[in-house]
Design a protein around this motif. Structure first.
Motif, mmCIF file in Angstrom:
data_model
loop_
_atom_site.group_PDB
_atom_site.id
_atom_site.type_symbol
_atom_site.label_atom_id
_atom_site.label_comp_id
_atom_site.label_asym_id
_atom_site.label_seq_id
_atom_site.Cartn_x
_atom_site.Cartn_y
_atom_site.Cartn_z
ATOM 1 N N ARG A 164 0.838 -1.210 0.000
ATOM 2 C CA ARG A 164 0.000 0.000 0.000
ATOM 3 C C ARG A 164 0.866 1.251 0.000
ATOM 4 O O ARG A 164 0.548 2.239 -0.663
ATOM 5 C CB ARG A 164 -0.928 0.011 1.212
ATOM 6 C CG ARG A 164 -2.125 -0.925 1.084
ATOM 7 C CD ARG A 164 -3.130 -0.602 2.162
ATOM 8 N NE ARG A 164 -4.306 -1.436 2.084
ATOM 9 C CZ ARG A 164 -5.552 -0.979 2.206
ATOM 10 N NH1 ARG A 164 -5.763 0.308 2.388
ATOM 11 N NH2 ARG A 164 -6.579 -1.805 2.145
ATOM 12 N N ALA A 165 1.936 1.220 0.778
ATOM 13 C CA ALA A 165 2.832 2.371 0.833
ATOM 14 C C ALA A 165 3.768 2.426 -0.361
ATOM 15 O O ALA A 165 4.135 3.507 -0.840
ATOM 16 C CB ALA A 165 3.640 2.335 2.128
ATOM 17 N N ASN A 166 4.162 1.264 -0.880
ATOM 18 C CA ASN A 166 5.134 1.222 -1.972
ATOM 19 C C ASN A 166 4.524 1.561 -3.328
ATOM 20 O O ASN A 166 5.172 2.187 -4.174
ATOM 21 C CB ASN A 166 5.772 -0.166 -2.047
ATOM 22 C CG ASN A 166 6.680 -0.467 -0.872
ATOM 23 O OD1 ASN A 166 7.247 0.436 -0.271
ATOM 24 N ND2 ASN A 166 6.815 -1.745 -0.534
#
Length: 364
Positions: free
Chosen positions: A133-135
């Motif tokens: 999700r962050a990447n």
């Protein structure tokens, strides 16, 4: 242009359905001036079941399945024009998804290439803490091998800057009509490994059809089916090497395509083997999925069935002449629109920054 590609395997199709997809596109990218280094782990017995030598059109680096092995490859990949992290490498996937982003720079485009987008999307949708999700928003580009608009919209919802499907296809140099081979003769053949989200659909579309047509012969190829209860008219071959795929496709009255559950639900995800069978002039029967008509015309270039009962009905009504006509129509459509040369041309323009329009990429 240099590309560093982290994937499952280029030289082995053993438990690795993406192999021919990678080969077709990378071979064509090479012809367009790309120098590709493919980094693959020595894992899952793939090096022991190679079906090709290292090709002249790519440099293959096989690394030990350790973090030190991964880190050494990341160091080598620094400075490439494009770095690709493919899904499903099989080892250190989460680590690679994060670490390739450290190679990003104004001169290095970092791309996430998903060969199982429905699985990835389901995973990150179910887990708010999933690192992807962050990447995902940090990648310059997300490529998928199918999924159409639903997959594009889903990736964009999670912050992807640009998501472009690069569909499966075929290479005429490796997939083409050949003579029949007695070993592969059957009324209906299916080639696919035994996977959790495919097995129930194989039971429905293939084994149930075999049960309904006891006088017809059925051929099953692929890994993992040992111990699976089957009707007596089904013959299991085990792993079929890619060198035998043309003969397999040309020797049966019809070839069955069965999508994995996630691909069927998403739509617009024709498997590599649909195009490879069409390239051999085979008559393909596919399980129904949304978007099939965007690739082949149902009834004229491909036959579509919604259940095992319908597969049996289609097969019972299929004459050798009708199968031949459909197979030739599919071959003509495949040669016109579905070669990897065509797919790679649009991808080349995209990676060089010459176009950013999805439709232009797919219509190159």
């Amino acid at each position: 242009m240099n590309m560093a590609f982290f994937g499952s395997s280029l030289v082995s199709a053993y438990w690795n359905g993406a192999a021919t997809y990678y080969r077709g596109l990378i071979r064509e990218l090479h012809s367009l001036g790309w120098r590709v280094t493919f980094y693959e782990p020595d894992a899952y017995g793939r090096q022991q079941h190679r079906d090709m030598d290292d090709p002249h059109w790519a440099k293959v680096v096989v690394y030990p399945p350790t973090q030190d092995g991964v880190d050494a490859c990341l160091e080598q990949a620094a400075g490439a024009d494009v770095v690709v992290k493919a899904s499903g490498v099989g080892i250190f996937d989460e680590y690679l998804e994060r670490e390739v982003l450290r190679l990003q720079s104004p001169s290095t485009l970092v791309t996430y290439w998903d060969v199982d987008a429905p699985a990835t999307l389901a995973r990150i949708d179910a887990d708010p803490a999933d690192p992807m999700r962050a990447n995902l928003p940090r990648y310059d580009l997300v490529l998928t091998y199918g999924g159409g608009r639903p997959v594009v919209q889903a990736f964009e919802k999670f912050g992807a800057r640009l998501c472009v499907p690069i569909y499966n296809g075929f290479s005429p140099e490796t997939h083409h009509p050949v003579g029949c081979r007695a070993r592969f003769r059957a009324d209906l053949s299916f080639l696919g490994n035994r996977l959790p989200d495919r097995e129930a659909r194989v039971e429905e579309f293939f084994l149930k059809a075999a049960e309904r047509l006891p006088s017809r012969s059925f051929l099953l190829g692929g890994n993992g089916w040992d111990g699976k209860p089957m009707p007596g008219n089904v013959r299991w071959l085990g792993h079929v090497y890619t060198a035998d795929h043309n003969a397999l496709n040309c020797s049966a009255l019809a070839v069955l395509n069965i999508n994995r559950e996630s691909m069927a639900l998403n739509g617009w995800s024709p498997a590599t083997r649909v195009f490879e069978a069409a390239a051999a002039g085979a008559c393909v029967i596919t399980d129904a999925f949304t978007g099939v008509g965007d690739f082949f015309e149902p009834g004229r270039e491909i036959l579509v069935a919604g259940s095992g009962e319908e597969v049996a009905e289609v097969l019972a009504d299929l004459s050798p002449r009708k199968a031949r006509v459909i197979g030739l129509a599919a071959l003509a459509r495949a040669m016109d629109q579905h070669t990897y040369a065509r797919r790679a041309r649009g991808l080349d323009w995209l990676l060089r920054g010459e176009i950013t329009d999805r439709e232009a990429v797919q219509c190159a």
